[in-house]
Design a protein around this motif. Structure first.
Motif, PDB file in Angstrom:
ATOM      1  N   ASN A  82       0.802  -1.227   0.000  1.00  0.00           N
ATOM      2  CA  ASN A  82       0.000   0.000   0.000  1.00  0.00           C
ATOM      3  C   ASN A  82       0.835   1.277   0.000  1.00  0.00           C
ATOM      4  O   ASN A  82       0.283   2.378   0.057  1.00  0.00           O
ATOM      5  CB  ASN A  82      -0.926   0.009   1.232  1.00  0.00           C
ATOM      6  CG  ASN A  82      -2.004  -1.059   1.142  1.00  0.00           C
ATOM      7  OD1 ASN A  82      -2.495  -1.372   0.067  1.00  0.00           O
ATOM      8  ND2 ASN A  82      -2.360  -1.628   2.289  1.00  0.00           N
ATOM      9  N   TYR A  83       2.149   1.132  -0.056  1.00  0.00           N
ATOM     10  CA  TYR A  83       3.028   2.299  -0.063  1.00  0.00           C
ATOM     11  C   TYR A  83       3.653   2.492  -1.444  1.00  0.00           C
ATOM     12  O   TYR A  83       3.847   1.535  -2.197  1.00  0.00           O
ATOM     13  CB  TYR A  83       4.155   2.133   0.957  1.00  0.00           C
ATOM     14  CG  TYR A  83       3.697   2.033   2.393  1.00  0.00           C
ATOM     15  CD1 TYR A  83       3.475   3.174   3.162  1.00  0.00           C
ATOM     16  CD2 TYR A  83       3.508   0.787   2.993  1.00  0.00           C
ATOM     17  CE1 TYR A  83       3.072   3.086   4.489  1.00  0.00           C
ATOM     18  CE2 TYR A  83       3.106   0.688   4.321  1.00  0.00           C
ATOM     19  CZ  TYR A  83       2.889   1.843   5.060  1.00  0.00           C
ATOM     20  OH  TYR A  83       2.485   1.738   6.373  1.00  0.00           O
ATOM     21  N   SER A 183      12.636  13.454  12.104  1.00  0.00           N
ATOM     22  CA  SER A 183      12.890  12.463  13.143  1.00  0.00           C
ATOM     23  C   SER A 183      11.613  11.814  13.656  1.00  0.00           C
ATOM     24  O   SER A 183      10.522  12.376  13.563  1.00  0.00           O
ATOM     25  CB  SER A 183      13.623  13.116  14.325  1.00  0.00           C
ATOM     26  OG  SER A 183      12.805  14.101  14.941  1.00  0.00           O
ATOM     27  N   ILE A 184      11.800  10.626  14.188  1.00  0.00           N
ATOM     28  CA  ILE A 184      10.818   9.967  15.053  1.00  0.00           C
ATOM     29  C   ILE A 184      11.541   9.751  16.384  1.00  0.00           C
ATOM     30  O   ILE A 184      12.561   9.070  16.432  1.00  0.00           O
ATOM     31  CB  ILE A 184      10.348   8.616  14.488  1.00  0.00           C
ATOM     32  CG1 ILE A 184       9.583   8.799  13.173  1.00  0.00           C
ATOM     33  CG2 ILE A 184       9.461   7.888  15.508  1.00  0.00           C
ATOM     34  CD1 ILE A 184       9.181   7.485  12.502  1.00  0.00           C
ATOM     35  N   ILE A 185      11.036  10.372  17.428  1.00  0.00           N
ATOM     36  CA  ILE A 185      11.626  10.248  18.754  1.00  0.00           C
ATOM     37  C   ILE A 185      10.640   9.496  19.634  1.00  0.00           C
ATOM     38  O   ILE A 185       9.535   9.975  19.885  1.00  0.00           O
ATOM     39  CB  ILE A 185      11.947  11.617  19.384  1.00  0.00           C
ATOM     40  CG1 ILE A 185      12.790  12.468  18.423  1.00  0.00           C
ATOM     41  CG2 ILE A 185      12.635  11.436  20.725  1.00  0.00           C
ATOM     42  CD1 ILE A 185      14.152  11.904  18.122  1.00  0.00           C
ATOM     43  N   LEU A 336       3.985  -6.854  11.201  1.00  0.00           N
ATOM     44  CA  LEU A 336       4.868  -5.853  10.598  1.00  0.00           C
ATOM     45  C   LEU A 336       4.206  -4.488  10.524  1.00  0.00           C
ATOM     46  O   LEU A 336       4.870  -3.453  10.610  1.00  0.00           O
ATOM     47  CB  LEU A 336       5.308  -6.308   9.209  1.00  0.00           C
ATOM     48  CG  LEU A 336       6.222  -7.534   9.143  1.00  0.00           C
ATOM     49  CD1 LEU A 336       6.430  -7.972   7.692  1.00  0.00           C
ATOM     50  CD2 LEU A 336       7.562  -7.251   9.807  1.00  0.00           C
ATOM     51  N   TRP A 337       2.899  -4.485  10.359  1.00  0.00           N
ATOM     52  CA  TRP A 337       2.157  -3.231  10.194  1.00  0.00           C
ATOM     53  C   TRP A 337       1.661  -2.661  11.519  1.00  0.00           C
ATOM     54  O   TRP A 337       0.938  -1.670  11.529  1.00  0.00           O
ATOM     55  CB  TRP A 337       0.993  -3.433   9.233  1.00  0.00           C
ATOM     56  CG  TRP A 337       0.231  -4.698   9.495  1.00  0.00           C
ATOM     57  CD1 TRP A 337      -0.832  -4.879  10.324  1.00  0.00           C
ATOM     58  CD2 TRP A 337       0.492  -5.991   8.915  1.00  0.00           C
ATOM     59  NE1 TRP A 337      -1.241  -6.172  10.320  1.00  0.00           N
ATOM     60  CE2 TRP A 337      -0.465  -6.895   9.459  1.00  0.00           C
ATOM     61  CE3 TRP A 337       1.433  -6.474   7.992  1.00  0.00           C
ATOM     62  CZ2 TRP A 337      -0.503  -8.245   9.106  1.00  0.00           C
ATOM     63  CZ3 TRP A 337       1.389  -7.822   7.654  1.00  0.00           C
ATOM     64  CH2 TRP A 337       0.440  -8.681   8.195  1.00  0.00           C
ATOM     65  N   SER A 347       5.706   5.338   6.181  1.00  0.00           N
ATOM     66  CA  SER A 347       5.248   6.619   5.641  1.00  0.00           C
ATOM     67  C   SER A 347       6.278   7.718   5.895  1.00  0.00           C
ATOM     68  O   SER A 347       6.589   8.531   5.014  1.00  0.00           O
ATOM     69  CB  SER A 347       3.894   7.000   6.252  1.00  0.00           C
ATOM     70  OG  SER A 347       3.427   8.228   5.736  1.00  0.00           O
ATOM     71  N   PHE A 348       6.822   7.744   7.108  1.00  0.00           N
ATOM     72  CA  PHE A 348       7.864   8.723   7.431  1.00  0.00           C
ATOM     73  C   PHE A 348       9.073   8.553   6.513  1.00  0.00           C
ATOM     74  O   PHE A 348       9.597   9.540   5.966  1.00  0.00           O
ATOM     75  CB  PHE A 348       8.276   8.551   8.888  1.00  0.00           C
ATOM     76  CG  PHE A 348       9.539   9.250   9.289  1.00  0.00           C
ATOM     77  CD1 PHE A 348       9.539  10.612   9.536  1.00  0.00           C
ATOM     78  CD2 PHE A 348      10.733   8.546   9.429  1.00  0.00           C
ATOM     79  CE1 PHE A 348      10.721  11.274   9.892  1.00  0.00           C
ATOM     80  CE2 PHE A 348      11.909   9.185   9.776  1.00  0.00           C
ATOM     81  CZ  PHE A 348      11.905  10.561  10.019  1.00  0.00           C
TER      82      PHE A 348
END
Length: 352
Positions: A82-83, A183-185, A336-337, A347-348
């Motif tokens: 889906n990406y 970033s993802i923090i 996984l999702w 998505s990021f």
């Protein structure tokens, strides 16, 4: 490389991991490079507890089997179809990994590589052996991955984005240090269970898996119970008695003795079955060998409370609806999702 080639490499890794379990590890003649890696991986699993005393063979085998079940061609396709993933503009993504449970950072590592980027990995001092071994297997399967995986011990430099996992305290440092990068923090999160008193023995026994797996060290481990007024804990204690062997692990037993002593010296009222204490507490983050509980007056009131605290919760166990709700016994079996903190990592990574 292409996405198809990357997925194929991880599917081969899944086949390799499927050979290893606590009951029996047996070579599959269809798995590539067993002559190089099979025996060494068994030895590494057996030695893991010498590197981190929480990483008993039982816990490492569980993590390995969890990833073996996840890394199938069908799961990889279902997750990524889906990406829109474009390998034409690869970036370098720094990964600052936690080490509280075996291979806890593997999903971020996987996500970076399947989106076509380079992984610049800073390992936790508590988990420094398992991921590099699996990376070596991947590179042997697909040599083109060699230039897309780098482990670093010193200062992180020359990267385009970052995914960092730590405590609430370290997250403030991360947010400042990485303020100029996408970033993802990730911060501290806890998981809770909602009981009604109508649960079956099988469900309560499965809840024990959510509590005791990895000795309760993961953010997906249940550390808090919400129970109705007048709840009788007898059935709960009877159901989780099956996990009593946990007290034979020295580090867990030391925590149990220490935390119980602190509660008793502080005159806290606790419930105790010889290897687990229950303490009434409004907090969500209980110490190892202890689970907090809190009474609720109505399902509606509790639902509002959980919604208000959703940014602090990883999983909510029980017969509920919601994006982070899971069934009894399922917290340590994410797909996984199922993204940590409900943040879509793929998505990021496709937008940096």
């Amino acid at each position: 490389m292409t996405l198809t080639e990357t997925k194929k490499a991880f599917a081969e890794l899944g086949k390799f991991l499927k050979q290893f379990s606590q009951d029996i590890s047996a070579k599959n003649s269809e798995v590539q490079y067993n002559d190089i890696f099979f025996d060494d991986f068994i030895n590494l699993i057996q030695l893991s507890q010498s590197h981190n005393r929480w990483f008993t063979p039982e816990q490492v085998y569980f993590a390995v089997q969890s990833w073996a079940q996840a890394l199938t061609p069908e799961n990889l396709d279902k997750w990524l179809d889906n990406y829109s993933i474009n390998y034409s503009e690869p970036k370098t993504v720094a990964l600052v990994l936690a080490g509280n449970i075996p291979l806890v950072g593997f999903h971020d590592f996987l996500s970076v590589l399947v989106t076509g980027h380079k992984a610049l990995v800073k390992l936790s001092s508590n988990d420094q052996k398992l991921l590099p071994f699996l990376a070596k297997y991947l590179i042997t399967i697909e040599p083109n991955l060699k230039n897309r995986i780098e482990f670093i011990e010193g200062k992180l430099e020359n990267f385009d984005a970052v995914i960092a996992t730590g405590s609430n305290n370290t997250s403030r440092y991360f947010e400042y240090y990485f303020k100029d990068k996408p970033s993802i923090i990730r911060k501290n999160r806890n998981s809770v269970a909602v009981l009604t008193g109508n649960e079956t023995k099988e469900e309560l026994t499965a809840l024990g898996e959510d509590i005791f797996r990895y000795f309760g060290l993961g953010c997906r481990n249940v550390s808090k119970l919400f129970v109705p007024q007048g709840y009788d804990f007898t059935a709960f204690f009877e159901a989780v008695f099956a996990y009593g062997d946990v007290i034979h692990y020295e580090k867990y037993a030391n925590n149990y003795d220490y935390n119980k002593a602190v509660y008793l010296m502080s005159n806290f009222k606790i419930l105790d079955n010889g290897f687990l204490t229950l303490k009434e507490d409004a907090g969500n983050s209980s110490p190892i060998s202890s689970v907090f509980y809190e009474y609720y007056n109505s399902p509606e009131e509790l639902k509002a409370k959980l919604e208000a605290e959703q940014d602090q919760l990883q999983c909510v166990v029980g017969h509920l609806s919601g994006s982070n709700t899971v069934g009894f016994g399922q917290t340590q079996k994410p797909q996984l999702w199922d993204y940590a903190d409900n943040v879509d990592t793929i998505s990021f990574l496709t937008k940096i």
